[in-house]
Scaffold this motif. Structure first.
Motif, mmCIF file in Angstrom:
data_model
loop_
_atom_site.group_PDB
_atom_site.id
_atom_site.type_symbol
_atom_site.label_atom_id
_atom_site.label_comp_id
_atom_site.label_asym_id
_atom_site.label_seq_id
_atom_site.Cartn_x
_atom_site.Cartn_y
_atom_site.Cartn_z
ATOM 1 N N SER A 1 58.191 3.502 78.802
ATOM 2 C CA SER A 1 58.241 4.932 78.513
ATOM 3 C C SER A 1 59.462 5.299 77.688
ATOM 4 N N ASN A 2 60.412 4.390 77.617
ATOM 5 C CA ASN A 2 61.591 4.674 76.795
ATOM 6 C C ASN A 2 61.587 3.906 75.473
ATOM 7 N N TYR B 1 60.378 3.596 71.697
ATOM 8 C CA TYR B 1 59.836 4.350 70.570
ATOM 9 C C TYR B 1 60.027 3.506 69.326
ATOM 10 N N SER C 1 55.186 6.551 70.151
ATOM 11 C CA SER C 1 55.504 6.013 71.472
ATOM 12 C C SER C 1 54.360 5.080 71.848
ATOM 13 N N LYS D 1 50.984 6.242 70.179
ATOM 14 C CA LYS D 1 50.707 7.676 70.049
ATOM 15 C C LYS D 1 51.675 8.240 69.015
ATOM 16 N N LEU D 2 51.114 8.947 68.076
ATOM 17 C CA LEU D 2 51.951 9.560 67.044
ATOM 18 C C LEU D 2 52.733 10.716 67.662
ATOM 19 N N LEU D 3 54.031 10.644 67.574
ATOM 20 C CA LEU D 3 54.860 11.695 68.152
ATOM 21 C C LEU D 3 55.332 12.684 67.107
ATOM 22 N N TRP D 4 55.763 12.161 66.020
ATOM 23 C CA TRP D 4 56.286 13.067 64.991
ATOM 24 C C TRP D 4 56.015 12.493 63.622
ATOM 25 N N SER E 1 63.017 11.555 68.217
ATOM 26 C CA SER E 1 62.415 12.881 68.223
ATOM 27 C C SER E 1 61.987 13.339 66.838
ATOM 28 N N GLY E 2 62.394 12.618 65.817
ATOM 29 C CA GLY E 2 62.032 13.008 64.467
ATOM 30 C C GLY E 2 62.833 14.181 63.955
ATOM 31 N N PRO F 1 73.889 11.017 80.790
ATOM 32 C CA PRO F 1 73.015 10.216 79.928
ATOM 33 C C PRO F 1 72.612 10.992 78.684
ATOM 34 N N THR G 1 70.056 11.966 75.812
ATOM 35 C CA THR G 1 68.626 11.972 75.552
ATOM 36 C C THR G 1 68.401 12.595 74.187
ATOM 37 N N TYR H 1 66.004 14.242 73.384
ATOM 38 C CA TYR H 1 65.257 15.492 73.444
ATOM 39 C C TYR H 1 66.152 16.712 73.544
ATOM 40 N N SER H 2 67.417 16.496 73.796
ATOM 41 C CA SER H 2 68.329 17.624 73.721
ATOM 42 C C SER H 2 68.635 17.899 72.265
#
Lengths: 302, 994
Positions: B634-635, B637, B652, B670-673, B750-751, B818, B820, B822-823
């Motif tokens: 899951s981590n 990419y 991902s 899976k296309l994320l960005w 995150s792109g 940590p 991330t 996504y921040s």
């Protein structure tokens, strides 16, 4: 009299406090503004009355805005509004569906290039199915993906710009989202979708209390790179003015010649003391000799 | 990430101050050249070779290679006499000798003709020829023409024919044939008069023959004939008046008489005279006298023409075999050579065309098994001591090496596969063992004795030449830098390189000698003629802990075909011996290889291989590896840069493949960005990411006013540069207004575009390097007419509050939180650009073991040299008048251009021709990095960007140190004795008066 004076004395702090409170309130209002470094944005909360905007039909910009736009459009030579939809994928094999719409004013510059300004975003209300799908996303800690057409004017080109975030990053009290759209003319280059604040890790499961989106959108275009500094002119200047060499600042007399003065002074002092000693020695030469011996002899006897 | 301790920051500050005091350039002295560095010259795979004539008395051969090199080699030793590496955009097609003293080359599709002086390789003249483009060109030197005084060279390209004097390069005549779509295939010179026959094909089936006057270019006669079923374009001269052409289906031959009044022909099916004929057929450019050679997929056949009626097979050789061109030895006779494989040996056969049953030479030659099959043979003759004809041949092997065969032995060989390195990695050498077995001791004792006897002989001047060589070899082997064991400083390593031919070669860093080589069977050309391509090389297993006794292994990934969708292959090799331990072919293609940081229980590194359908496959395929991967999945990419579609996409991983759900080692994505650059405005020029193994020592940078800036250190940072489509071409093809360059810093998870900046009036080619928290990129500024190097440094603002000591003590900081992706990161960007004199071929940055040493940029310049430029010159914080504090920090006053200090050339006086890549490998010693540069040549050196502050230099005088210590000890004793004596004397004196 005294009491009045006291009340008068009390007044300024009170005023200060009041003004402070007012400024605080003002600061609170502008808090959202300060969040963003770009000025061309406008966030509108999704209306809580679902009857106004059924999610199936694309949202329409309110007439007031439109009239304002129209008047402005009449005033400006070339500007008209464009609309494009934001689509989202809530997983579960549903695919992409409309989630909201952007409207912006198209501004044509003299060079013929077109840019977007005054971007507005309206979110559709989430339906029950969508809410459930979103809950499932939260439970699975999977991705919430959005997409935008790559060209604003020509959405039929079928090129989409995607962006995703872990669904658990979004919920606060309501659903907070932050959308940065990188534009190049009328093309959308990239869209960065994220939460408003940070997203801590590990991500806790959190269900929002309000199922409405708080959206903040920003349009971004490329910055200009600073020009490479060129010192050619300066070089020429210094070369032409070769004669005027910068003179070092004049030093003081002491600073220049201290190394000569100090030894000289020492010698002089030495000579003076020597000259003073000669007559003394001649006077009490005999008496000094045992006196000198005495302290050295003292420890020996011990 | 852990908080940076204050102490470390102080150390860093101290270090920076010390570094600022050190001089910026660290060069080698003249007598130090070759001590730590080595340079090897190569030429590449030979595609054409011509020998000097007998009369010139020089035993040399001039070769043209696939790396676009013309070189003159010594036939005795294989050394290079002279060499020219021509730019890739000017490919040389053909090479020929003229008048015994010029080498004539035809390049760029027949538009440039050059003559080089044979003895020293200087260019004599160059002629530009106007031809129709995109046609195969031919070069034909008119031989011993008695009538024409100037030795004419005929250039044929498309519909054009030119005659150029080989003395001065003047075009004496040119002619364009009017026939539509004509392509000239063959020129035949009539031996008795001035007539030249030009044979061409128009369309697919029309054969045209022109007779020209060689002196004037006038067409004397022309004839055309349409052949049924068409032609494939391959035409050979069978004998003086017969042409042999292959038809379109490659299954029949036309025998054409072209010297008669009109063209007459006869069609023969190949299957009529060649048994078990299969696959595609090629005509080998061979010989006359009625002999032709035909190559099918399984055999090489020699055929003899029986007039116009047909052909008969005289001899056929099993593939792989190779036939040389014919070599005229007497007026009538021509010789040719055939080389074929017999078991582990190769057989060298020389025959004469007049009598094919007779063999002049049949020799068996032992060759190295890791050279593959024979590809090309070039025959040469010489006069033996007994005045008979002797033959030798240059043999080009599958691994691009060349051998000279003479008298049944390999006289010399050149490992020219090293001119086309695809990928490089390093491997540690084995650890020196303490315990040695008895057998080893006995063996060693004998060796030791033998060595000493040899050395004694050497000193007594009794040694023969061979023995002297043996002594030299012994010395080389026993010298410290060439040992086959690991050293304390980590200077001795194996450089493992993968070449285009699919050969893996290990070089010793001490002197660059080849330790082992292996031509991988799975990357060799198959029978069907598909050329596999070697892709990358990775660490597969680095033994640690439990498997420390095993040898480290490496992974080689390739494709079984030239196309990007061809299924992949994988080989695992032992990095000490080069043995192939395992090989595997995939049922999927290879689009991207992602080495993961994870390891399985046997310490094998996990690799993800992404195929062209965006499915990821996990290797090694063991349940153990799968377990450790699933936990971390899951981590994980990854991103892909699609230059054709002008897009970057991030993905991902998800469980199970779409098409094959049984395969648990296959994962769908899976296309994320995605980021799509508008194709009318931008085109991806370059994308760079940080090196996975890069070590960063400090997270923070202390600036002059005791302030701290936190570096934005993300492994996922990628740099992408795009240029406007008009500026994608050569420099000067676009006006400054049309050209622009966009630089992007993107987070690959995150792109997110972290920074985006436009350089107006700038254009490619762009070269970039990403390291720590900065990017340096090189481009051309059209407005200033100069090259520029720009730097972007990126700092993390979210950690900027961590400066308070009190907060640090109370633990109220976010340094250990940590990270991330996504921040939303709060970053601050500083950038600056500087003018730079050179254009750049490659760029890299020095890597050291702990990342403490300051960095240098390694810039491969157009002059094929490597320049080490201190990163401090590329500091965006340079200002015109730095304050005293800033000066202490090491900030250099701002200048508009970057200085090029001649002493800072890493390659000192050498050139790494056709430089393609620079690799920096950290040594164990923190101050030192190992630099390997490859192109057609190889160069290796050690580099200490901030001087060797952690070790004593070679010049350090240990003797002086020892003498000083001894002297000090002695002085201590003497003074002690004196003081003792004095004390004693004093005591006596005190006693004496009483």
């Amino acid at each position: 009299m005294a009491a009045r004076r006291r009340s008068l004395l009390m007044l300024p702090p009170l005023l200060l406090l009041l003004s402070h409170f007012l400024s605080l309130a003002a600061a609170f209002q502008s808090d959202e503004l300060l969040l963003h470094d770009d000025d061309e944005f406008e966030g509108t909360r999704a209306s809580s009355t679902p009857s106004l905007r059924p999610p199936s039909t694309p949202p329409v910009v309110s007439s007031r805005r439109r009239s304002a736009d129209a008047t402005q459009a009449a005033g400006a030579s070339e500007s008209n509004t464009v609309q494009f939809t934001l689509e989202h994928d809530l997983g579960a094999g549903l695919g992409f569906g409309p989630a909201g719409s952007f409207s912006a004013r198209l501004k044509s510059s003299a060079h013929g290039s077109q840019t977007l300004t005054k971007l507005r975003f309206t979110r559709n209300e989430l339906t029950e199915d969508e809410k459930n799908a979103f809950k499932k996303l939260l439970e699975e800690d999977s991705f919430y993906t959005i997409r935008l057409p790559s060209n604003v004017l020509d959405p039929t080109r079928n090129d989409y710009i995607y962006s995703s975030i872990k669904a658990r990053c979004i919920p606060r009290d309501s659903l907070d989202e932050h959308i940065v759209i990188h534009m190049d003319g009328v093309n959308i280059l990239a869209v960065n979708y994220g939460s408003v604040g940070g997203c801590q890790y590990p991500r806790p499961m959190e269900v929002p209390s309000k199922w409405t989106f708080n959206s903040y959108t920003i349009l971004k275009t490329a910055d200009q790179a600073p020009r490479t500094p060129s010192f050619v002119e300066q070089l020429i200047e210094t070369e032409s003015g070769l004669g005027e060499v910068m003179k070092p600042p004049e030093k003081s007399f002491w600073a220049k010649y201290w190394m000569y003065i100090i030894p000289l002074g020492l010698i002089v002092m030495n000579a003076v003391t020597a000259a003073a000693n000669i007559p003394e020695e001649q006077a009490g030469g005999q008496g000094q000799a045992p006196a000198q011996r005495a302290p050295i002899a003292a420890p020996r006897r011990r | 990430m852990a908080p940076p301790p204050r102490r470390l920051l102080l150390v860093l500050l101290g270090f920076l101050a010390a570094a600022s005091l050190a001089t910026l350039a660290a060069a080698v002295y003249e007598d130090q050249v070759g001590l730590a560095d080595w340079h090897q010259k190569y030429i590449g795979k030979v595609k054409q070779a011509v020998y000097h004539t007998q009369k010139s008395g020089r035993r040399r051969v001039v070769v043209l290679t696939e790396e676009n090199v013309i070189a003159s080699l010594d036939l005795r030793s294989g050394d290079i006499f002279w060499r020219h590496v021509i730019e890739k955009n000017n490919p040389i097609d053909q090479l020929s000798l003229s008048a015994g003293k010029y080498v004539v080359t035809l390049s760029s599709g027949g538009s440039i003709l050059r003559a080089w002086n044979l003895p020293d390789g200087q260019m004599i003249w160059e002629t530009n020829i106007h031809t129709s483009t995109s046609s195969k060109s031919l070069l034909h030197v008119l031989s011993n023409s008695k009538v024409v005084k100037d030795n004419l060279v005929l250039v044929l390209a498309g519909q054009w024919i030119y005659a150029v004097s080989s003395i001065d390069g003047v075009i004496s005549w040119g002619k364009e044939f009017t026939l539509d779509g004509l392509e000239i295939k063959q020129v035949v010179q009539s031996p008795d008069n001035d007539i030249v026959y030009v044979v061409g094909i128009a369309g697919s089936s029309k054969l045209a023959v022109y007779q020209l006057n060689a002196k004037t270019g006038e067409i004397v006669k022309d004839a055309q004939e349409s052949l049924p079923d068409g032609l494939c374009g391959e035409i050979l001269l069978g004998s003086s008046n017969v042409l042999v052409a292959l038809d379109e289906t490659r299954s029949a031959l036309f025998i054409v008489d072209f010297k008669g009044e009109s063209i007459s022909y006869n069609k023969v099916q190949i299957s009529e005279f060649v048994q078990d004929f299969s696959g595609t057929v090629k005509l080998l450019p061979l010989m006359s006298n009625g002999i032709i050679a035909l190559q099918s997929s399984s055999t090489v056949s020699l055929l003899k023409l029986k007039g116009m009626d047909g052909l008969e097979v005289i001899h056929s050789f099993d593939q792989p075999a190779s036939v040389s061109d014919a070599l005229t030895i007497t007026e009538k006779d021509e010789a040719f050579a055939v080389v074929q494989h017999v078991g582990s040996q190769i057989e060298f056969i020389v025959k004469v065309t007049s009598d094919l049953t007779n063999e002049i030479i049949r020799e068996k030659v032992d060759i190295d098994q890791h050279r593959g099959s024979v590809q090309k043979v070039f025959l040469n003759n010489y006069v033996r001591t007994d005045k008979s004809h002797g033959f030798r041949a240059l043999v080009v092997m599958e691994d691009h090496s060349i051998l000279l065969i003479q008298q049944g032995a390999v006289v010399w060989s050149r490992e020219d596969g090293l001119a086309s390195i695809v990928d490089v990695m390093t491997s540690e050498l084995p650890v020196e063992k303490d315990g040695v077995s008895v057998a080893d001791v006995e063996h060693n004792l004998f060796e030791w004795l033998k060595g000493h006897v040899l050395k004694l002989k050497g000193t007594l001047m009794l040694a023969s030449v061979d023995e002297l060589a043996a002594i030299q070899a012994l010395r080389v082997r026993s010298s410290e830098k060439n040992k086959m064991t690991r050293d304390h400083n980590g200077f001795r390593k194996l450089l493992i390189v993968l070449t285009k031919a699919g050969k893996v070669i290990a070089l010793h860093t001490g002197d660059g000698r080849i330790i082992w080589s292996n031509l991988l069977p799975s990357l060799r050309a198959s029978k069907s003629g598909e050329m596999p391509s070697a892709l990358r090389i990775y660490q597969w297993q680095v033994p640690h802990h439990r498997v420390i006794r095993e040898n480290p292994t490496i992974l080689v990934v390739g494709r079984s075909g030239a196309s990007s969708v061809a299924p992949g292959v994988l080989c695992i090799l032992d990095s000490y011996s080069g043995e192939e331990l395992n090989s595997q072919s995939f049922d999927h293609s290879v689009a991207q290889i992602i080495p993961l940081t994870l390891k399985d229980s046997s310490e094998q590194r996990l690799h993800l291989i992404v195929d062209s359908n965006s499915n990821a496959h996990l290797y090694p395929r063991s349940p153990d590896a799968l377990n450790s991967f699933i936990n971390e999945m899951s981590n994980q990419y990854f991103y892909s840069v699609d230059i054709q579609k002008n897009a970057i996409r991030g993905y991902s991983l998800q469980k199970s493949c779409d098409f094959n759900s049984d395969d648990t080692y296959c994962f769908s994505t899976k296309l994320l960005w995605s980021i799509i650059f508008p194709s009318d405005a931008e085109r991806i020029s370059v994308s760079e990411a940080r090196k996975m193994n890069e070590v960063v020592h400090t997270q923070a940078k202390i600036i002059a006013d005791q302030d701290v800036m936190y570096k934005y250190l993300s492994k996922n940072l990628i740099f992408v540069a795009t240029v406007s489509p008009k500026a994608a071409g050569e420099i000067g093809s676009a006006a400054p207004e049309e050209a622009s360059l966009m630089a992007y810093l993107i987070d690959a998870v995150s792109g997110r575009i972290l920074h985006r900046v436009t350089h107006h009036g700038a254009q490619g080619p762009v070269h970039a390097v990403v390291s720590e928290n900065w990017v340096v990129y090189h481009y051309f500024n059209l407005r200033a007419h100069r090259f520029e190097i720009a730097v972007i440094e990126i700092y993390d603002q979210s950690r900027a509050d961590n400066k308070d000591v009190l907060k640090l003590i109370l633990g109220k900081h976010n340094l250990s939180a940590p990270m991330t992706s996504y921040s939303r990161p709060e970053v601050m960007v500083k950038s600056q650009s500087y003018f730079f004199t050179h254009s750049v071929k490659a760029m890299a940055v020095t890597q050291t073991a702990k990342g403490i040493t300051s960095k240098q940029l390694l810039i491969g310049t157009t002059g094929d040299q490597v320049l080490a430029l201190d990163k401090r010159f590329l500091d965006p914080r340079r200002s015109l008048n730095p304050t005293q504090q800033e000066k202490e920090e090491g900030i250099i006053p701002l200048t508009d251009s970057l200085p090029i200090i001649p002493q800072s050339y890493v390659t000192h006086s050498l050139q790494v021709e056709a430089l393609r890549g620079i690799v920096s490998i950290p040594a164990k010693l923190e101050s030192t990095t190992l630099v390997f540069t490859y192109g057609v040549d190889l160069f290796y050196t050690r580099l200490a960007p901030s001087r060797t502050y952690d070790s004593l230099t070679d010049e350090f005088s240990y003797a002086l140190l020892l003498i000083t210590i001894v002297a000090l000890v002695a002085a201590l004793f003497v003074t002690w004795i004196w003081s003792e004596k004095k004390e004693l004397r004093d005591k006596w004196r005190h006693i004496a008066p009483q």
